[in-house]
Design an enzyme around this catalytic site. Sequence first.
Site, PDB file in Angstrom:
ATOM      1  N   ASP A  74      -7.463   7.467  -3.896  1.00  0.00           N
ATOM      2  CA  ASP A  74      -7.723   6.802  -2.623  1.00  0.00           C
ATOM      3  C   ASP A  74      -7.769   5.289  -2.914  1.00  0.00           C
ATOM      4  OD1 ASP A  74      -8.843   6.243   0.014  1.00  0.00           O
ATOM      5  OD2 ASP A  74     -10.740   5.952  -1.051  1.00  0.00           O
TER       6      ASP A  74
ATOM      7  N   ASP B 213      -9.262   2.317  -0.430  1.00  0.00           N
ATOM      8  CA  ASP B 213     -10.444   1.572   0.038  1.00  0.00           C
ATOM      9  C   ASP B 213     -11.731   2.234  -0.430  1.00  0.00           C
ATOM     10  OD1 ASP B 213      -9.144  -0.520   1.619  1.00  0.00           O
ATOM     11  OD2 ASP B 213      -8.405   1.173   2.804  1.00  0.00           O
TER      12      ASP B 213
HETATM   13  C1  XBP Z   1     -10.285   3.533   4.500  1.00  0.00           C
HETATM   14  C2  XBP Z   1     -10.183   3.343   5.941  1.00  0.00           C
HETATM   15  C3  XBP Z   1      -9.332   2.255   6.455  1.00  0.00           C
HETATM   16  C4  XBP Z   1      -9.826   0.857   6.112  1.00  0.00           C
HETATM   17  C5  XBP Z   1      -9.101  -0.195   6.898  1.00  0.00           C
HETATM   18  O1  XBP Z   1      -9.493   4.612   4.170  1.00  0.00           O
HETATM   19  O2  XBP Z   1     -10.754   4.087   6.699  1.00  0.00           O
HETATM   20  O3  XBP Z   1      -9.281   2.388   7.847  1.00  0.00           O
HETATM   21  O4  XBP Z   1     -11.186   0.757   6.459  1.00  0.00           O
HETATM   22  O5  XBP Z   1      -7.728  -0.093   6.767  1.00  0.00           O
HETATM   23  P1  XBP Z   1      -9.227   5.097   2.650  1.00  0.00           P
HETATM   24  P2  XBP Z   1      -6.751  -0.003   8.039  1.00  0.00           P
HETATM   25  O6  XBP Z   1     -10.521   5.029   1.935  1.00  0.00           O
HETATM   26  O7  XBP Z   1      -8.681   6.458   2.832  1.00  0.00           O
HETATM   27  O8  XBP Z   1      -8.228   4.178   2.033  1.00  0.00           O
HETATM   28  O9  XBP Z   1      -7.233  -1.003   9.025  1.00  0.00           O
HETATM   29  O10 XBP Z   1      -5.388  -0.354   7.501  1.00  0.00           O
HETATM   30  O11 XBP Z   1      -6.844   1.410   8.555  1.00  0.00           O
HETATM   31 MG    MG Z   2     -11.929   5.418   0.624  1.00  0.00          MG
END
Ligand code: XBP
Ligand code: MG
Length: 231
Positions: free
Chosen positions: A10, A12
């Site tokens: 993953d 973020d």
């Molecule tokens: C993280 C998320 C994302 C980010 C923002 O997902 O929920 O929405 O907060 O990015 P993961 P976007 O941990 O699966 O990467 O605004 O591009 O959605």
């Molecule tokens: Mg994440």
Amino acid sequence: MCALKALLFDVDGTLAETERNGHRVAFNQAFKAQDLPWHWDTKQYGKLLEVAGGNERISAYARSDHPQWMAHPDATARIDELHAEKNNNYIERVRAGHIHLRAGVVNLIQQAVASKLKLGIVTTTYRGNVDALLAATMDEKLRKAFSVFVTGERVTRKKPDPECYEMALRELHLPAAAVLAIEDSPNGLHAAKAAGIRCLVVPSLYFRGADFNAADRTIDEFTDTTLEDLR
Ligand code: XBP
Ligand code: MG
């Protein structure tokens, strides 16, 4: 038991703490630029993270806190604009060096490369954000080790739906039993498990103390493990 052949990371919260000083700040910059008196503080943002996807997060917030604004016929188009602007702001912040990989991430990726494991990215965020983060934090050799990228714009249903992980398995040409997902959040954990994939959870700042009972293993930091240990 099937041998481990791939790691799916993953982005973020897992590769890097992108939320508090990255996406959150970038959302607030976009609100300000559009003359909206909205501001997400660090605590409120933790609650908002229950909704995966930046576009979906703005919609959920506007629906609950600004229903009149949301009732406007242009609301959907304005949310798309806000989200696009947020992503531009985020990429600028990443390029300016505000975001760093979590300790131990590079080491684990290097061990996987040395062991000829396949590597993939499975994230809710968009490809442009991922490319910017990898370019700012990894050398070319490490970046090129990733052969599969499943990003938010490629799926119709975001985490906790398993669609992203199912797509990654198809592109890896591997069964779920040969893969380990690495996640930081309940939404990510549930997406991986619903696709039948084992999941290591390394909670990020916002998800310390969340319920990770479904995880195959939870560790505090990447520095607490090695690839050998994970096998
Ligand atoms: C993280 C998320 C994302 C980010 C923002 O997902 O929920 O929405 O907060 O990015 P993961 P976007 O941990 O699966 O990467 O605004 O591009 O959605
Ligand atoms: Mg994440």
